[in-house]
Write an enzyme that holds these catalytic residues in place. Structure first.
Site, mmCIF file in Angstrom:
data_model
loop_
_atom_site.group_PDB
_atom_site.id
_atom_site.type_symbol
_atom_site.label_atom_id
_atom_site.label_comp_id
_atom_site.label_asym_id
_atom_site.label_seq_id
_atom_site.Cartn_x
_atom_site.Cartn_y
_atom_site.Cartn_z
ATOM 1 N N ASP A 204 0.843 -1.199 0.000
ATOM 2 C CA ASP A 204 0.000 0.000 0.000
ATOM 3 C C ASP A 204 0.883 1.256 0.000
ATOM 4 O OD1 ASP A 204 -2.934 1.128 0.772
ATOM 5 O OD2 ASP A 204 -1.391 2.282 1.797
ATOM 6 N N LYS B 269 -2.498 5.879 -4.425
ATOM 7 C CA LYS B 269 -3.581 6.847 -4.172
ATOM 8 C C LYS B 269 -3.313 8.165 -4.872
ATOM 9 C CE LYS B 269 -3.473 4.823 0.476
ATOM 10 N NZ LYS B 269 -2.068 4.674 0.855
ATOM 11 N N TYR C 32 3.474 9.603 -0.671
ATOM 12 C CA TYR C 32 4.573 9.018 0.105
ATOM 13 C C TYR C 32 5.927 9.170 -0.595
ATOM 14 C CZ TYR C 32 0.592 6.569 2.311
ATOM 15 O OH TYR C 32 -0.604 6.244 2.907
ATOM 16 N N HIS D 145 -7.288 9.714 -2.199
ATOM 17 C CA HIS D 145 -6.637 9.693 -0.877
ATOM 18 C C HIS D 145 -7.497 10.374 0.190
ATOM 19 C CE1 HIS D 145 -2.296 9.345 0.832
ATOM 20 N NE2 HIS D 145 -3.168 9.232 1.808
HETATM 21 P P1 NDP Z 1 0.846 1.459 11.908
HETATM 22 O O1 NDP Z 1 -0.329 1.380 12.814
HETATM 23 O O2 NDP Z 1 1.015 0.440 10.867
HETATM 24 O O3 NDP Z 1 2.142 1.526 12.840
HETATM 25 C C1 NDP Z 1 3.436 1.667 12.321
HETATM 26 C C2 NDP Z 1 4.398 1.887 13.491
HETATM 27 O O4 NDP Z 1 4.375 0.758 14.353
HETATM 28 C C3 NDP Z 1 5.823 2.070 13.040
HETATM 29 O O5 NDP Z 1 6.421 2.991 13.929
HETATM 30 C C4 NDP Z 1 6.439 0.681 13.219
HETATM 31 O O6 NDP Z 1 7.831 0.788 13.528
HETATM 32 C C5 NDP Z 1 5.661 0.147 14.406
HETATM 33 N N1 NDP Z 1 5.456 -1.308 14.333
HETATM 34 C C6 NDP Z 1 5.023 -2.020 13.270
HETATM 35 N N2 NDP Z 1 4.926 -3.318 13.566
HETATM 36 C C7 NDP Z 1 5.323 -3.450 14.855
HETATM 37 C C8 NDP Z 1 5.463 -4.575 15.723
HETATM 38 N N3 NDP Z 1 5.175 -5.805 15.318
HETATM 39 N N4 NDP Z 1 5.908 -4.343 16.996
HETATM 40 C C9 NDP Z 1 6.211 -3.098 17.410
HETATM 41 N N5 NDP Z 1 6.083 -1.998 16.630
HETATM 42 C C10 NDP Z 1 5.651 -2.181 15.358
HETATM 43 O O7 NDP Z 1 0.835 2.954 11.297
HETATM 44 P P2 NDP Z 1 0.872 3.647 9.865
HETATM 45 O O8 NDP Z 1 0.385 5.018 10.083
HETATM 46 O O9 NDP Z 1 2.154 3.484 9.178
HETATM 47 O O10 NDP Z 1 -0.267 2.898 9.027
HETATM 48 C C11 NDP Z 1 -0.030 1.781 8.195
HETATM 49 C C12 NDP Z 1 -0.211 2.136 6.727
HETATM 50 O O11 NDP Z 1 -1.507 2.678 6.488
HETATM 51 C C13 NDP Z 1 0.724 3.242 6.210
HETATM 52 O O12 NDP Z 1 2.037 2.816 6.037
HETATM 53 C C14 NDP Z 1 0.014 3.626 4.952
HETATM 54 O O13 NDP Z 1 0.270 2.666 3.935
HETATM 55 C C15 NDP Z 1 -1.444 3.579 5.391
HETATM 56 N N6 NDP Z 1 -1.945 4.902 5.810
HETATM 57 C C16 NDP Z 1 -2.906 5.490 5.030
HETATM 58 C C17 NDP Z 1 -3.423 6.722 5.344
HETATM 59 C C18 NDP Z 1 -4.463 7.305 4.471
HETATM 60 O O14 NDP Z 1 -4.775 8.497 4.626
HETATM 61 N N7 NDP Z 1 -5.058 6.565 3.577
HETATM 62 C C19 NDP Z 1 -2.941 7.489 6.506
HETATM 63 C C20 NDP Z 1 -1.952 6.785 7.298
HETATM 64 C C21 NDP Z 1 -1.492 5.533 6.940
HETATM 65 P P3 NDP Z 1 9.053 0.403 12.511
HETATM 66 O O15 NDP Z 1 8.683 0.760 11.117
HETATM 67 O O16 NDP Z 1 10.182 1.253 13.044
HETATM 68 O O17 NDP Z 1 9.309 -1.063 12.692
#
Ligand code: NDP
Length: 272
Positions: free
Chosen positions: A44, A74, A49, A107
């Site tokens: 995704d 998006k 991004y 988006h």
């Molecule tokens: P998430 O809820 O997926 O959380 C990501 C965070 O959690 C990062 O800091 C990551 O750290 C940490 N993390 C991930 N897995 C673990 C684990 N198993 N244990 C501990 N920590 C963990 O947040 P996002 O906001 O990134 O959302 C996911 C996706 O949703 C985005 O990447 C994007 O593709 C989408 N999105 C879409 C939006 C929209 O407007 N349509 C808005 C926001 C997000 P690290 O990477 O350092 O491991």
């Protein structure tokens, strides 16, 4: 792998890798490559991004046949409008280095533009350049307006969703129309991992807090796109298929709901 059958019969993987905030090119390529290696088939991304090129590079070097992958991107707010969206789509395809897209999303519902933006998605769908037209961050109000103006109702709505913002009303609305729900920030950007109940359940099931939360989403029939650049977490977030939360534990997590929105609210987002 668990697949979600969408209204038009297309199967979308229920777990994908989110790549928001992957700003370092090498980090992005490594994360996507690692995900594909451990079995993810859905990625995704978004033009916003600024990493479509790196996502494209990772999927090409993986050697996985294109038809086995499910790529989402998006159209960003400053690219919206009918003609503008058609051009934005071309740019995204070019950067990704692919000749069709699996899922394209508006988006955010930019006022005065999101209907025309979505009409461009309908055209791309008709032309078979796009397998699934969808939206993101659309509230019931915006979906109601949209469905009165278009021929093909979106098949996916991607919204913020996690145990602290469970989106019951949007989910019910979408279910009635066979609009599949994708949860963004499924882990609440990591903030919910420390929750007392989640920690307790992790011990009981001998899983990690992230796995408890992600399994809860899956059992609600939601599509998830957790983001991580950490190889062990990428693997962990995909290892969700060898256990099941009991109904009573699903209900206990449901009680964590608290209007805990992290991102913008589509109904009050300032698009300027
Ligand atoms: P998430 O809820 O997926 O959380 C990501 C965070 O959690 C990062 O800091 C990551 O750290 C940490 N993390 C991930 N897995 C673990 C684990 N198993 N244990 C501990 N920590 C963990 O947040 P996002 O906001 O990134 O959302 C996911 C996706 O949703 C985005 O990447 C994007 O593709 C989408 N999105 C879409 C939006 C929209 O407007 N349509 C808005 C926001 C997000 P690290 O990477 O350092 O491991």
């Amino acid at each position: 792998m668990m697949m979600k059958k969408l209204r038009n019969g297309v199967h979308m993987p229920q777990v994908g890798l989110g790549v928001y905030m992957m700003t370092d090119p090498e980090e992005t390529i490594n994360a996507v490559s690692e995900a594909l290696k451990v079995g993810y088939r859905a990625i995704d991304t978004a033009s916003y991004y600024e990493n479509e090129k790196e996502v494209g590079e990772a999927i090409r070097t993986s050697g996985i046949p294109r038809e086995e992958l499910f790529i989402t991107t998006k159209v960003w707010n400053d690219e919206q409008g009918y003609d503008e969206t058609l051009r934005a789509f071309e740019r995204s395809l070019e950067l990704l280095g692919i000749d069709y897209l699996d899922l394209y999303l508006t988006h955010w519902p930019v006022p005065d533009k999101f209907i025309d933006t979505y009409r461009a998605l309908e055209r791309l769908y008709e032309e078979k350049l796009l397998r699934v037209p969808g939206v993101s961050n659309h509230s019931e109000k915006q979906l109601t307006l949209l469905e009165s103006k278009v021929n093909v109702v979106p098949m996916v709505n991607q919204v913020e969703c996690h145990p602290y913002l469970q989106q019951k009303s949007v989910i019910d609305f979408c279910n009635e129309r066979e609009i599949a729900l994708t949860a963004w920030s499924p882990l609440g950007k990591g903030t919910i991992l420390q929750d007392e109940l989640i920690q307790e359940l992790a011990k009981v099931y001998e899983k990690t807090p992230a796995q408890i939360i992600l399994r809860w989403h899956l059992q609600r029939d939601t599509i998830i796109i957790p983001k991580s650049v950490t190889p062990s977490r990428i693997k962990e977030n995909f290892s969700l298929f060898d256990f099941e939360l009991k109904e009573e534990d699903m209900e206990r997590i449901s009680k964590l709901d608290r209007d805990g929105r992290i991102g913008h609210d589509p109904d009050s987002y300032d698009f300027l």
